[in-house]
Design a protein around this motif. Structure first.
Motif, PDB file in Angstrom:
ATOM      1  N   THR A 159      28.470  -2.180 -25.269  1.00 24.87           N
ATOM      2  CA  THR A 159      28.822  -2.515 -26.643  1.00 24.87           C
ATOM      3  C   THR A 159      30.300  -2.882 -26.749  1.00 24.87           C
ATOM      4  O   THR A 159      30.673  -3.810 -27.477  1.00 24.87           O
ATOM      5  CB  THR A 159      28.479  -1.341 -27.576  1.00 24.87           C
ATOM      6  OG1 THR A 159      27.091  -1.053 -27.446  1.00 24.87           O
ATOM      7  CG2 THR A 159      28.781  -1.671 -29.010  1.00 24.87           C
ATOM      8  N   GLU A 172      25.284  -3.057 -31.939  1.00 25.37           N
ATOM      9  CA  GLU A 172      25.146  -1.627 -32.139  1.00 25.37           C
ATOM     10  C   GLU A 172      24.345  -1.297 -33.405  1.00 25.37           C
ATOM     11  O   GLU A 172      24.800  -0.584 -34.280  1.00 25.37           O
ATOM     12  CB  GLU A 172      26.522  -0.964 -32.211  1.00 25.37           C
ATOM     13  CG  GLU A 172      26.439   0.508 -31.881  1.00 25.37           C
ATOM     14  CD  GLU A 172      27.740   1.034 -31.282  1.00 25.37           C
ATOM     15  OE1 GLU A 172      27.692   1.458 -30.126  1.00 25.37           O
ATOM     16  OE2 GLU A 172      28.772   1.007 -31.956  1.00 25.37           O
ATOM     17  N   ASP A 186      22.534  -6.717 -29.075  1.00 21.75           N
ATOM     18  CA  ASP A 186      22.779  -5.398 -28.492  1.00 21.75           C
ATOM     19  C   ASP A 186      21.560  -4.525 -28.808  1.00 21.75           C
ATOM     20  O   ASP A 186      21.356  -4.135 -29.952  1.00 21.75           O
ATOM     21  CB  ASP A 186      24.057  -4.824 -29.107  1.00 21.75           C
ATOM     22  CG  ASP A 186      24.595  -3.617 -28.349  1.00 21.75           C
ATOM     23  OD1 ASP A 186      24.035  -3.291 -27.286  1.00 21.75           O
ATOM     24  OD2 ASP A 186      25.571  -3.011 -28.831  1.00 21.75           O
ATOM     25  N   GLU A 187      20.781  -4.234 -27.801  1.00 22.73           N
ATOM     26  CA  GLU A 187      19.566  -3.431 -27.939  1.00 22.73           C
ATOM     27  C   GLU A 187      18.673  -3.891 -29.100  1.00 22.73           C
ATOM     28  O   GLU A 187      18.451  -3.159 -30.063  1.00 22.73           O
ATOM     29  CB  GLU A 187      19.939  -1.954 -28.091  1.00 22.73           C
ATOM     30  CG  GLU A 187      20.724  -1.507 -26.879  1.00 22.73           C
ATOM     31  CD  GLU A 187      21.047  -0.030 -26.887  1.00 22.73           C
ATOM     32  OE1 GLU A 187      20.240   0.728 -27.436  1.00 22.73           O
ATOM     33  OE2 GLU A 187      22.080   0.346 -26.331  1.00 22.73           O
TER      34      GLU A 187
HETATM   35 MG    MG Z   1      25.881   0.387 -26.977  1.00 17.19          MG
END
Ligand code: MG
Ligand code: ATP
Lengths: 328, 295
Positions: free
Chosen positions: A61, A101, A178-179
């Motif tokens: 991140t 995030e 991010d994810e």
């Molecule tokens: Mg992260």
């Protein structure tokens, strides 16, 4: 031989105009002395679906924040779409869709109004097409039915979808996610994978971080692995998985004889468990059919014979270690 | 691909910088005035003149005239029974020291810090809103709130005053009489002057807002600064610094009710507000443009 060399070095390790993201010695030391990212040299080739892997706290991140100009690197440089960040943020970021995030909608606004707000923050977006683009993005992530609901009443997965919709408000050259499948149901994950493939087919480069390795293996063409802020490896996914060698397994009522034949043919790492004998897969030039014929010729009755290809997970664990604890 | 997306892909990206900035400002204003918190603050401010009006009405019985200069309380209170228009001046005098700046402190303090704590700041910045543009938009919207809050107090006071008391010609502080129309114009000028008095404090609140990632902390700190400045302004030992305290000339708006208007303190107030806006605006800009957005 020249072919193999080209395949293994490839354009992905070669810095050049084909790179959509390129960092040189990118380093972030947070106040308090924590080095979150340490001398990162990352090259994301144009048109790739790039998986960014690493255990918790490995600096994924933080890297993405630096790429998007949210935090300043301590040292090093980052280029996104060929322009230096954060200096060229104004011209670069409208072409980049981002999820960082987790989603962060305004709870007191509806899903639709959230997207309209983020869209109006983009100076290059056309207010005349805003309604249509918002509706299109909501449709693409399957949120049309909940578009008029306040975001504070959304579930985690719905918020995640809303965040993805914000990244899809414009046609983008690069998506940084991010994810992205965090909190999604299995259908949602499948849809996101399909969406990523669809976008990649349209020519969008997708850079996504994830912990779900089979997901990365399914959608990504390239991957990089981070640990403790350092880049361990990057390259095409197939090459990474091949780096961790597979296992050759023979199922037979004569395990001892089979082990003997395999050893005679130079197999290493032999393990015998009941009627299964396994060994490290032999190097590429050994023809497996010859090995099987040798077993049969040696009087071994073979029930099953095959090589289990190493998964990305094996490669990941081999690189980052088995330990469960997060690095401090 | 849906119809909508095809339109989106086909649409050219037309740059037009004036429109861009206005787009974000319009969004900012819509979001601000649709929040319950903003509406509640404006509601409280609108209630103040109602309370004052009713209190004065009860105090003086059925419209009987209270003698001039009787009792304490905010300025102009004694004239309200003669002329409902004076409720505007009384209400603004009553709200300017505390209620108005407190409401502004809440909005200004939360403006950047609230986005940071909600995580929306990072999505605005990658949109990309641009840090300078975002800060200017936030400041502009806080100033719009200052004006809106003041006008809400004035409008509520005018309505209550007209409802409970007679209205008519206005006697200025200098003793001359001006027509009701002229009086209304003066009331509007007073409202604008009061709103302008909040320019400096709004910039200060914006600066505090860039210092922290907690909206609540920023609001509390901003209101704390307000109270401190007000206390310092009442301490005679600190005479030397009084002309530099942002609330020092706040009551200069009463000079608009003189005939002719006495401009000295009004101008000094505006100068001081501009100074605060320049200093704290620059500080806020320096802070936000170099800040790591780590949440
Ligand atoms: Mg992260
Ligand atoms: N704002 C911050 N201040 C100080 N240290 C931080 C900050 N943000 C992250 N860190 C530290 O930097 C390191 C990397 O964090 P980062 O969030 O980049 O990890 P990550 O790879 O995204 O992890 P995860 O998989 O859990 O999301 C961690 O050790 C973390 O403690």
């Amino acid at each position: 031989m020249t072919d193999t060399a080209a395949a293994t070095t490839g354009p992905e390790t070669e810095p050049g105009p084909g790179a959509v993201i390129e960092t040189r010695g990118l380093t972030k030391r947070y106040r308090g002395g924590q080095t979150a990212v340490d001398g990162l040299d990352l090259t994301v080739p144009s048109g790739s679906v790039f998986g960014f892997l690493g255990p918790n706290g490995s600096g994924k991140t933080t890297t993405i924040r630096m790429l998007m100009g949210l935090i300043a690197p301590t040292t090093g440089t980052a280029h996104v779409l060929g322009s230096p960040m954060p200096a060229a943020a104004r011209t670069v970021l409208p072409q980049v869709g981002t999820l960082i995030e987790g989603p962060a909608p305004y709870g007191f606004l509806t899903g639709r109004d959230n997207l309209a707000r983020f869209d109006s923050a983009d100076p290059t977006s056309d207010p005349r097409t805003r309604r249509a683009r918002v509706a299109g993005a909501l449709d693409r992530v399957g949120l049309s039915a909940a578009a008029g609901k306040k975001a504070k009443a959304y579930s985690l997965g719905m918020k995640q979808r809303l965040g993805l919709a914000a990244a899809l408000l414009q046609p983008r050259r690069l998506l940084v996610l991010d994810e992205p499948t965090n909190g999604l149901d299995p259908q949602g994950m499948r849809e996101i994978r399909a969406l990523v493939r669809e976008l990649a087919a349209e020519g969008t480069t997708v850079f996504l971080s994830s912990h779900l390795l089979d997901e990365i293996e399914q959608v990504c063409t390239h991957a990089a692995v981070m640990a403790r802020g350092r880049l361990l490896v990057q390259g095409p996914v197939a090459a990474l998985a091949a780096g961790a060698r597979g296992r050759l397994t023979v199922t037979t009522p004569d395990p001892a004889a089979a082990a003997g034949v395999l050893t005679a043919h130079g197999a290493t790492g032999l393990v015998t468990e009941g009627d299964r004998v396994s060994a490290d897969a032999p190097p590429g030039e050994v023809e497996l059919a010859d090995l099987n014929a040798a077993l049969v010729r040696g009087g071994v009755r073979v029930r099953a014979f095959g090589v289990e290809r190493a998964s990305l997970e094996d490669a990941f664990v081999a690189l980052t270690g088995e330990g469960f604890d997060v690095a401090g | 691909m849906s119809q909508a997306e095809r339109t989106a892909l086909a649409a050219p990206r037309t740059p037009g910088r004036a429109l861009w900035t206005l787009g974000l400002l319009r969004s900012e204003l819509t979001v601000m005035f649709r929040r319950w918190r903003t509406l509640a603050l404006l509601g409280v401010l609108a209630a103040v003149p109602v309370l004052i009006g009713i209190a004065v009405r009860i105090e003086t019985g059925d419209g009987s005239r209270g003698g001039p200069g009787d009792g304490g309380g905010p300025a102009f209170l004694s004239q309200v029974t003669n002329n409902g228009l004076f409720l505007v001046f009384a209400a603004l005098s009553a709200t300017l020291p505390v209620f108005l700046p407190m409401a502004v402190g809440v909005i200004a303090g939360d403006s950047v810090a609230g986005e940071a704590s909600g995580g929306t700041l990072r999505y605005l910045l990658v949109a990309p809103a641009g840090r300078t543009r975002l800060l200017l938009t936030k400041y502009a919207s806080v100033l719009v709130f200052c004006l809106a809050a003041t006008l809400v107090v004035a409008a509520s006071a005018l309505a209550v005053g007209a409802l409970l008391f007679p209205v008519g010609e206005v006697t200025t502080i200098s003793g001359t009489r001006i027509g009701f129309g002229e009086g209304m114009l003066r009331a509007l000028c007073v409202a604008v002057a009061v709103a302008a008095s909040l320019i400096g404090f709004a910039a200060l609140g914006l600066f505090v807002s860039t210092l922290t990632n907690s909206g609540i902390a920023a609001m509390a700190a901003t209101v704390g600064v307000l109270i401190t400045a007000q206390i310092l302004d009442t301490m005679p030992q600190l005479d030397a610094i009084h002309p530099y305290l942002f609330p020092h000339y706040w009551l200069s708006f009463t000079d608009l009710l003189r005939e002719p208007v006495y401009w000295d303190e009004l101008v000094r107030n505006l100068g001081l507000q501009a100074l605060y806006a320049a200093v704290f605006g620059s500080a806020a800009w320096a802070r936000l443009t170099t800040k790591d957005i780590g949440v």
